[in-house]
Every structure is written in C-alpha cells, then in structure tokens.
Design a protein around this motif. Structure first.
Motif, short mmCIF file in Angstrom:
data_model
loop_
_atom_site.label_atom_id
_atom_site.label_comp_id
_atom_site.label_asym_id
_atom_site.label_seq_id
_atom_site.Cartn_x
_atom_site.Cartn_y
_atom_site.Cartn_z
N ALA A 35 7.53 16.20 4.47
CA ALA A 35 7.44 14.77 4.12
C ALA A 35 6.57 14.62 2.89
O ALA A 35 5.60 15.37 2.69
CB ALA A 35 6.86 13.97 5.27
N ASN A 36 6.94 13.66 2.05
CA ASN A 36 6.16 13.29 0.87
C ASN A 36 5.86 11.80 0.97
O ASN A 36 6.78 10.98 1.02
CB ASN A 36 6.94 13.61 -0.41
N ILE A 37 4.57 11.47 1.01
CA ILE A 37 4.15 10.08 1.20
C ILE A 37 3.34 9.66 -0.01
O ILE A 37 2.35 10.31 -0.37
CB ILE A 37 3.31 9.93 2.49
N LYS A 38 3.76 8.56 -0.64
CA LYS A 38 3.07 8.05 -1.83
C LYS A 38 2.44 6.69 -1.55
O LYS A 38 3.07 5.81 -0.96
CB LYS A 38 4.06 7.93 -3.00
N PHE A 39 1.20 6.56 -1.99
CA PHE A 39 0.45 5.31 -1.81
C PHE A 39 0.19 4.66 -3.16
O PHE A 39 0.08 5.33 -4.18
CB PHE A 39 -0.88 5.60 -1.13
N VAL A 92 0.83 -1.21 0.00
CA VAL A 92 0.00 0.00 0.00
C VAL A 92 0.86 1.25 0.00
O VAL A 92 0.63 2.19 -0.77
CB VAL A 92 -0.95 0.02 1.22
N LEU A 93 1.86 1.27 0.85
CA LEU A 93 2.72 2.44 1.00
C LEU A 93 3.95 2.28 0.12
O LEU A 93 4.83 1.48 0.39
CB LEU A 93 3.13 2.60 2.47
N LYS A 94 3.99 3.08 -0.97
CA LYS A 94 5.08 2.95 -1.93
C LYS A 94 6.37 3.57 -1.43
O LYS A 94 7.45 2.97 -1.54
CB LYS A 94 4.69 3.58 -3.27
N SER A 95 6.29 4.81 -0.91
CA SER A 95 7.51 5.48 -0.48
C SER A 95 7.18 6.61 0.49
O SER A 95 6.07 7.14 0.50
CB SER A 95 8.28 6.05 -1.68
N VAL A 96 8.19 6.97 1.28
CA VAL A 96 8.11 8.12 2.18
C VAL A 96 9.42 8.89 2.05
O VAL A 96 10.50 8.34 2.25
CB VAL A 96 7.89 7.70 3.64
N ARG A 97 9.32 10.16 1.67
CA ARG A 97 10.50 11.01 1.60
C ARG A 97 10.43 12.04 2.72
O ARG A 97 9.47 12.79 2.83
CB ARG A 97 10.59 11.73 0.25
N LEU A 98 11.48 12.06 3.54
CA LEU A 98 11.60 13.06 4.59
C LEU A 98 12.69 14.04 4.20
O LEU A 98 13.75 13.63 3.70
CB LEU A 98 11.96 12.39 5.92
N TRP A 99 12.44 15.33 4.40
CA TRP A 99 13.41 16.31 3.94
C TRP A 99 13.41 17.54 4.85
O TRP A 99 12.48 17.78 5.62
CB TRP A 99 13.12 16.73 2.50
N GLY A 100 14.50 18.26 4.76
CA GLY A 100 14.64 19.52 5.48
C GLY A 100 15.42 20.50 4.62
O GLY A 100 16.08 20.12 3.64
#
Length: 971
Positions: free
Chosen positions: A967-971, A923-931
C-alpha cells in the motif's frame, strides 16, 4: 515644420491613452501539486518582447492590455497561456510536465537535456523504475536500459553484478563507477555487509543517469572505463506532504536440483555396484528425507518507508525519510535487516543566487549469513537418514559418526546451518554538502563546491555450537568463536566553475575543476576467542588517493550542431611516481538533422539527431594498493631466528612491480536519437567499439624474476564491439487510458586481441578433482571461454565415458585435444517493460532475455557419477541425470563439453496490479493498494537451477518466487 509640430502634439495627446490604457498585472506563480512558489518563471506578453520573471517568492508584475495573451513557462512544467481581461491579480499554477522533466539529464559535473546531449546517456526517473520486490537500488533499472545488465542472487539483500556494455577488463574491475549525489562511492564493501548498495534505500532515489560511451564518461577519467551510473536522491519541497509505503512479500523456492528420493535411492544402491563391488545395504537408513526441502523455507519479508517533506521554519525546504527492511532468506538462518534515516535540506540564498544542498544518510544493516555451502551438502546427504536422532551427542541431530566424531562424508546440512551463528553488522554514514553560487556581477558564471563523506563500520562474529559435529577429536564439544571488524572511509572534495552563455545563435557552456578523493581501509581479522593463544590481527591497507583536473567545453550553433570536448588528468597513488598520472581526452559531435529546413515539415520525424564520439578512459582498480612499493610480510610462527637470547620473527619480501601503469580503454561510437509521430515513438540506436589496452592482469613470471610466481602486470588487449537499440512508445494516452512500452536490445561481441607472448591463460577453477580449470583466455577468442574435450557418443546417442575426440590427430588424448566451446557472455540481451493505466487502475510487467550465454554445469559434472554413491564408507546422493549418462567416475568426465550448456532464457521478473483511491479527504490525498509476483517464470533449456550465472554453476543460491502485497498512502 508646422505639420511636424502638429504631428508631435497629436502624438503627445495620444501618449496618455497608450500609457493609461495598459494595466499593471500582479500575481504569484506556484507549483500545482504542492502550491510551492516557483522562482524564475518566464512571464511574456505573447507576440511581443515584453516580459519578466518571477522573484524568489514566485511573484511577478507586468503591464498588459485587455485581450493580451500572457504566457507562463518554466523548465519541467507545462506552459500556460492566459488571456488578460482586466483583473489586477492573476495567480497561476503550473503543472509538472513529465515529458519536459524527462528531458533533463544529469551528467558529470552538471546537467544537459536529451536534445543537447552529444554522448550516449540514458536517464530513468521514478516513473520508469522497475517495480516489484526492490530491496537494493540497482534493481530499479534492471532490464530498463540498453547495454546495462543487473544480476542478483537469491540471498536476502544480496549485492548485484552490474555490467555496462560487458565491462572493459579481464582481471581488473568490471564494475561501473557509481556516484550518489556527486559522491563517487567505493565498489569494495566491508565484511558484515551484503554489498556496497545494500545499505541504500531505493525509496530515496529520484533518478538514474547511465553514462555509457567515453565522450560521456571521460569527465571521470580514471574510473570510467566500465561506464558511470549517477544516482540522484529526492530533495525537499516547501509545502508539507507525507507518504507511507508498506510491502509484504511471501517467498517460496520452486526449483531445486533433481536428486534421488529415498525409495529410488534404496533401489539404486541395491542395483548399482561401485568398481565391481556391491554397496553394503546396511548403511541405508529407514527415513525418507528431502534434504533440499529441509534446508529451505517459506519466507515472509516486510518493507516500511515513511517520508515527510516541507518547509522547516517556513524558509528551509527539507525531506526526511525513515525506512525498515526485514527480509528472510530462503536458506534457513539467512536474514537481512536494514534501517535507513535520511535528511535532505535544500535552501537558497541571495535571491536564488546561492543554492545549498545537504544530503545525509544513515543506514544500519544487520545480517545473518546462512552457509550457502550447505546447498551442495543437501544434494549429497543420504536421503534415507533422518534429520534428528535422539541418541546423537551432536545436539540431537543425526550424523554419520564413528564413535563421538563424524565419519568421513558431509555433515548433516540442517545441523550445520542451525548450529552456526554467523552475524554481521554494518553501519554507514554517507552524504554530501553542495554549494552552487551564481555570481551577482556575472550570472552566466557559477562556482560549485561539493564535499562528500562516506564511512562504513562493520563488525561480525562467527560461532559454532559446542555440540556441532566435527571430524577433529581435539576440538570436539568446544565450538568456535571468531570475530572481525572493518572500517572503510571515502572523503571527497570537488570544485569547479561553469560558464553558460547564449550569444545569438551560439551556445557556450564551459566547465573546469579539480577533484580530490581518498579511500582508507583498516580492521581486525579472525581472532578466535576460544583459543587463548590467538591474538588480534590488525591490518591497514595503504590509503588510495585520486586527484583529478578536468575540463569540458560545449559549443552549439543554431540549435543544430553541437561539439563537446572533454579532458581529464588523473593521478593515483596505486602506481609509482613515473606512471601515476594518466590523460583522458574525449570529443563528441551531434547534428540535429530534424532542425534543418528540409526536415522541419516532416510528419514522421519529430526529432532526429546523429552523434559521433571518441574518447579514452582509464582503469586503476586493483586489489594491491601499493604493489610498486618494497613491502614485507611476517613469516609463520615457526619462521624465527635466535640471536643470543632474543628470538626474531622473519620478514618475507612481497612481490613488486614498479612498472605498473594505467589500463586504458578507447571507445568509438556512432549513435542516432530519434522521435517519430510527435514523439509517440522515441529511442536511440548506438554502434560502438571499445579497445582496452595494457590490461591489468595477474600473470606468471619466470622463476626467480620476482618474489612470487605470478604478479599483476600490464599485458594484452581486449576488444568489445556492440550495438544497442531502445524504443519507447506511448500507444494510447488520453483521459482514461495510458499504455506505454519500452523495449531495448544489446548485441555484444568480445574478443581477446593480445596476451603476453601470445600465451594462453587458464582460469575458471571448478569443483571435482584438484587444480582443474574449465576456462581460458586465448587470443582470438572471447574472455573466459570454456576449454573442454569434445565428447564422443555411441550409436544410440549416449555419451561414452572418458571417450573424447582426437582433435589434433596424434592418436593421443591429452590437453592438446581440448578446444574452445562458447563463453559465458550473452550475445544478445533484451529488456521489455510495459505500463497500463485505466482510470485508477495500474498494471505493469517486466521481461528480460539473454541469448547465446553458456554455463558450465559444475553441479552435474562433479556430482552426477555413480562412484559418488559411496564416499569413504559413507553413502551420498547424486543427481538423477546420471541415469542419462551412466557415468561412473568424476575424473573421467569432468572436462567433457557435455556440461557446457546453452543457458539462453526468457525471464519475467515481475508483474504488478494496483488501484488508487484518490481525493479521499483534505488530509488523506490518496491510497494505492497493489499486489504482484516477483520471479514469475523462467523459460530456458538449461538443466540447472538458474541460467543467469557468470559462467560456472556450483551451488547456486536459488531465487524464490515471491507474492507481494502493498500500500502507498499519501497525506
């Protein structure tokens, strides 16, 4: 005869072997990332002419022998080659090829590729956008494109000044034409909104195309002199996916004007006489207040975006997005909030012959405007006085007062901010419905119909607390309440035919169409609710209607030579019948040198193209929509005439100019597009010259010649010459590493070639005195050049107050001794961006620089003089730079060239670092955390707050330095 008969029989015996030796291969071609079927994919047996294409559902069928190589190719996707080994089903997934996608460029009424483009066009897709704290969409391309500058203030959600190649006018608009999904938008905003692009969600944008030279822009004729920016929003896809983006920003003001601290101020007042008289120290207070710190604040802002795409009812590709922005301003009380809803539907019918694109966008913009004038007030307010005073009748805020009214001087800036509520709400609905039909009986011909609509409704009110301080005893403790409303609409109907056909080595592409657009504007101004005698002031501007007929022909030969001819005939309701039509032709030629035999084997040049273009574009964007008409306005309430018992209000004739006509810009360009070392290095070099004639200009007329002493006229000529260089490099590109750099440079030279009767035109009003202008338009000089006295200095290098050079040698210092010193326009503009990817890490930064831009520091020229310590018996602070000059009186020094400063700068706009966790679950393809950090640093010798200004620095809203996490969260 027998031999031939035997040969025929033998061939007939072998024929079944050939027939039945081949197998029929079936399969489906889909997109790798979404598994969406791809129609129109070319499927070919390599080395033969045998081939087919996939149908609407991505299905194909082809006959093949064992060992045949089947080639699958599709525009925008990497080509695949598979060896057939007898399987009856062969399904294929094609991956997007970023390099090929980058080849497609959206232009006026169609698309082209980089290879086929004959004009100066640059495209930036989502992968190349500027990163960071992006609230309004124009900042996505800031520093990314040669010849394009974007200047945004520090106010929350503020609009930007966008310039392409320095604009093309002096008094008329220099804003580019902005087109969103085929809908040209109006550059005029509404009250209650921050700007025409502030209501648009940057998260919805897929690409920008910037059309710069006349051969590329002339298809838009009447509004294309300042360049064209085409924005394409993201579209729906068949397979479901969802994305959630969130961002938090923490801002802090890092630079303010240096004024005296409370202790230093006390010492200064005690030691500095004003006009020979010592200042009464009893006016000093006991507090230690930094008023600039008091009006500014640390900010916390958030952005949230949710996007979903998939197939509605299993047949209708769709995309839905919802976005929320909550941005605090660094100036207390200022705030920007926006909510966006957008829907994109992209169905196709009749075996992909009819494509329908529906884009609908809603935005709800809520603003609270902080009074930026209090920035200047905070510089001036007495630092020895407190913010609060328990004995004050003005809401507990300290005020200089004389009884119950404010004494002469500025009011408490903190109170002025907190006791005013200035709100504006702007609701916008915009979008378009596009039909693209490819004729069944002639698939080379298609018809396109585009219907666009844009409506913005705003309302606002501006109220003050009854306890707010005032100098007027008649309105003491009453407060004020004013309201306003406005509605702008923009309606579009475009239709055109396009014929595209390849005949052996000749490529033909013809387009012809019609465009109709209407703009309306009406509203209510300034009703004072607390005044029973006030009435609603309704207004309705004349409708502005634009009608255009356009055509374009592209002819290419052997993929080496390309010729583009463009013509547009535009009509506008802004001009009289005799002048309302304009003709805008253009032509461009391109030679792909790298396709010539002598270049094909080059190991250095992978592509090399020479371009030359010429064209004429127009300008008709002036404030008065009907200045050629006989118009009247109502006189003031006291201008009445009595006839018997009836009182008639007077009418006053307005100025008129029936001879007003188009401002025209002629552009000549020479360009080179190049690719080196298998396109590891690519870019372009452009040389151009723009000449704008019949400039739309507000200029004086002789007394009695019209119903005003100045009027919009066609006078003068402006020339802009320049050069642009862009370089894109892939330094490293392998499985673990990817490093790229983008560099662009623009050189500009502006010159006023002609003005009416050769006369100078003064401009650039400044604070400090009455009626002072610091800029001038003069033949042979750059527009808006600074016009000043030449400062004289003593033997120690200190400026002598009021001492200026007698430049004309007549022993009298007057206006004839003023001279032109520099101008606000940068001579050179640079942009530099880099992206670094290492496995799942990503790093990016963006740098910009201007060289040769000058700013008149009006903050110093109107405030850094000792006489301002005492302002009508009230103490006021002044900048510490007065210690360097020792200047006493503002009137003696305000026109000095000492205040014209070199404002060249190097600015790092942003820097970001991120890490992506991929393939987390089904279900959860990716999570990008950034600053990251926005507005990282500015290197400049300019003494003011911000060197990136439009010429005159007076009370600039500073840009905060902002720390970002997201954060960028892709489903």
């Amino acid at each position: 005869m027998k031999t031939k008969t035997k040969q025929l029989l033998f061939f007939m015996m072998l024929l079944p072997v050939f027939i039945f030796g081949q197998n029929v291969v079936k399969g489906t071609v889909t997109e790798q990332s979404t598994s969406i079927p791809l129609p129109g994919v070319n499927v070919i047996i390599k080395g033969t002419t045998t081939g087919t294409t996939t149908d609407f559902d991505g299905n194909y069928q082809i006959a093949a022998n064992n060992g045949d190589i089947i080639v699958f190719s599709y525009v925008g996707y990497a080509t695949q080659e598979l060896t057939y080994s007898g399987q009856s089903n062969l399904n294929v997934q094609l991956a997007e090829d970023a390099a090929q996608l980058d080849e497609v460029i959206v232009i006026g009424y169609g698309t082209t590729t980089r290879k086929d483009a004959t004009g100066s066009v640059e495209a930036i897709t989502a992968e190349g956008f500027t990163k960071g704290n992006i609230v309004t969409p124009e900042n996505l391309i800031n520093g990314r494109i040669a010849g394009v500058s974007v200047n945004t203030s520090g106010a929350p959600g503020s609009g930007s000044e966008i310039r392409i190649r320095g604009g093309a006018s002096i008094n008329a608009s220099n804003d580019p034409l902005i087109i969103i999904d085929g809908l040209p938008i109006d550059n005029k905003g509404v009250t209650g909104s921050r700007g025409v692009l502030s209501s648009i969600n940057p998260n919805d944008i897929d690409s920008f195309s910037v059309l710069k030279d006349a051969s590329a822009t002339a298809i838009y004729g009447s509004r294309a002199s300042n360049g064209v920016i085409i924005i394409v929003t993201k579209k729906g896809k068949s397979k479901f996916s969802a994305t959630y983006d969130t961002q938090y920003a923490f801002g802090e003001i890092t630079n303010t004007v240096d004024v005296f601290s409370a202790d230093a101020y006390r010492q200064l007042v005690a030691s500095q006489p004003i006009n020979g008289t010592t200042i009464n120290e009893n006016l000093l207070g006991n507090a230690n207040t930094n008023w600039q710190n008091e009006i500014f604040r640390s900010t916390v802002s958030t952005q949230h975006n949710i996007s979903m795409q998939g197939s509605l009812f299993k047949v209708l590709p769709a995309r839905f997005t919802f976005g929320v922005v909550d941005q605090e301003g660094a100036l207390k009380t200022s705030k920007f909030e926006r909510r966006n809803l957008s829907l994109a539907l992209n169905p196709t019918f009749f075996e992909d012959h009819l494509k329908v694109n529906l884009n609908v966008n809603f935005s709800f913009e809520d603003n609270r405007f902080g009074d930026a004038g209090q920035i200047g007030a905070a510089m001036r307010y007495d630092p020895t006085q407190p913010v609060f005073d328990s004995t004050s009748p003005f809401g507990g805020y300290y005020q200089h007062r004389n009884g119950n009214v404010v004494a002469n001087g500025t009011t408490n800036p903190v109170a002025s901010l907190l006791q005013r509520t200035n709100l504006g709400d702007a609701n916008r609905l915009f979008g378009n419905l596009n039909f693209d039909y490819k004729f069944h009986f002639l698939p080379e011909l298609k018809a396109v119909l585009n219907i666009g609509y844009d409506r913005t409704s705003s309302k606002g009110f501006n109220s003050t607390d009854p306890l707010q301080a005032t100098t007027d005893p008649d309105i003491l403790f009453k407060g004020t309440f004013n309201k306003n409303s406005q509605e702008r609409t923009n309606e579009l109907l475009d239709g055109y035919l396009n014929y595209n056909k390849n005949l052996d080595n000749i490529g033909l592409d013809f387009t012809a169409g019609y465009s109709y657009q209407r703009f309306t504007n009406e509203g209510v101004n300034g009703r004072n609710i607390t005044d029973p005698l006030s009435v609603d002031d309704f207004y309705a501007d004349p409708d502005v209607v634009l009608i255009g007929f356009f055509g374009r022909a592209n002819v290419s030969l052997n993929d080496k030579y390309a010729l583009t001819l463009t013509y547009r005939r535009d009509g506008t309701s802004r001009f009289s019948k005799d002048n309302q039509w304009g003709n805008f032709p253009a032509a461009a030629f391109a030679w792909s040198i790298s396709e010539e035999d002598f270049m094909k084997d080059s190991n250095t040049f992978s592509s090399l193209k020479l371009r030359v273009g010429y064209g004429i574009t127009g300008q008709q964007d002036i404030d008065q929509g009907g200045i050629f008409l006989n118009r009247y306005r109502g006189g003031i309430a006291n201008s009445q005439f009595q006839f018997g018992n009836q009182v008639i209000q007077s009418l006053i004739t307005s100025e008129i100019n029936p001879d007003l006509k188009w401002e025209e810009t002629t552009t000549l360009e020479l360009g080179i597009d190049y690719g080196l070392f298998n396109n590891k290095v690519s870019g372009s070099l452009n040389l151009f010259q723009k000449n704008s004639t019949d400039l739309l200009f507000v200029a004086a007329v002789p007394d009695g010649a019209n119903f005003s002493n100045s009027i919009i006229q066609n006078i003068g000529e402006l020339q802009i010459q320049g050069a642009e260089l862009s370089v894109n490099t892939d330094v490293i590109k392998n499985e673990d590493w990817k490093i790229d750099f983008n560099f662009n440079a623009t050189l500009l030279d502006r010159e006023v070639k002609e003005l009416a009767l050769g006369q100078d035109v003064r401009t650039g009003g400044i604070s400090g005195g009455t009626g002072n202008n610091i800029q001038i338009h003069r033949e042979g000089e750059a527009p808006n050049s600074f016009y000043v006295f030449k400062q004289l200095y003593d033997t120690d290098g200190r400026p002598i107050e009021g001492a200026y050079a007698d430049l004309n040698g007549d022993n009298v210092i007057n206006d004839n001794d003023r001279y032109v010193k520099e101008n606000p326009g940068a001579n050179a503009i640079f942009g530099f961006q880099s992206n670094v990817f290492y496995k799942n890490f990503d790093f990016a930064f963006n740098l910009r620089a201007n060289l040769g831009n000058y700013v008149y520091n009006n903050v110093q020229s109107s405030r850094a003089q000792y006489e301002l310590l005492l302002d009508n018996a009230v103490l006021g602070n002044i900048p510490t730079s007065v210690l360097d000059t020792g200047f006493q009186r503002t009137a003696d020094v305000i026109i000095s060239d000492i205040y014209v400063e070199n404002a060249s700068f190097l600015r790092m706009d942003n820097i970001t670092l991120g890490y992506t966790f991929s393939d987390i679950s089904k279900v959860l393809k990716s999570v990008r955390l950034w600053g990251g950090v926005q507005n990282v640093f500015v290197l400049t010798n300019y003494s003011g707050i911000d060197p990136e200004l439009s010429g005159i620095d007076n009370e600039v809203y500073p840009r905060p330095r902002t720390v970002l996490v997201g954060a960028n969260i892709k489903f």
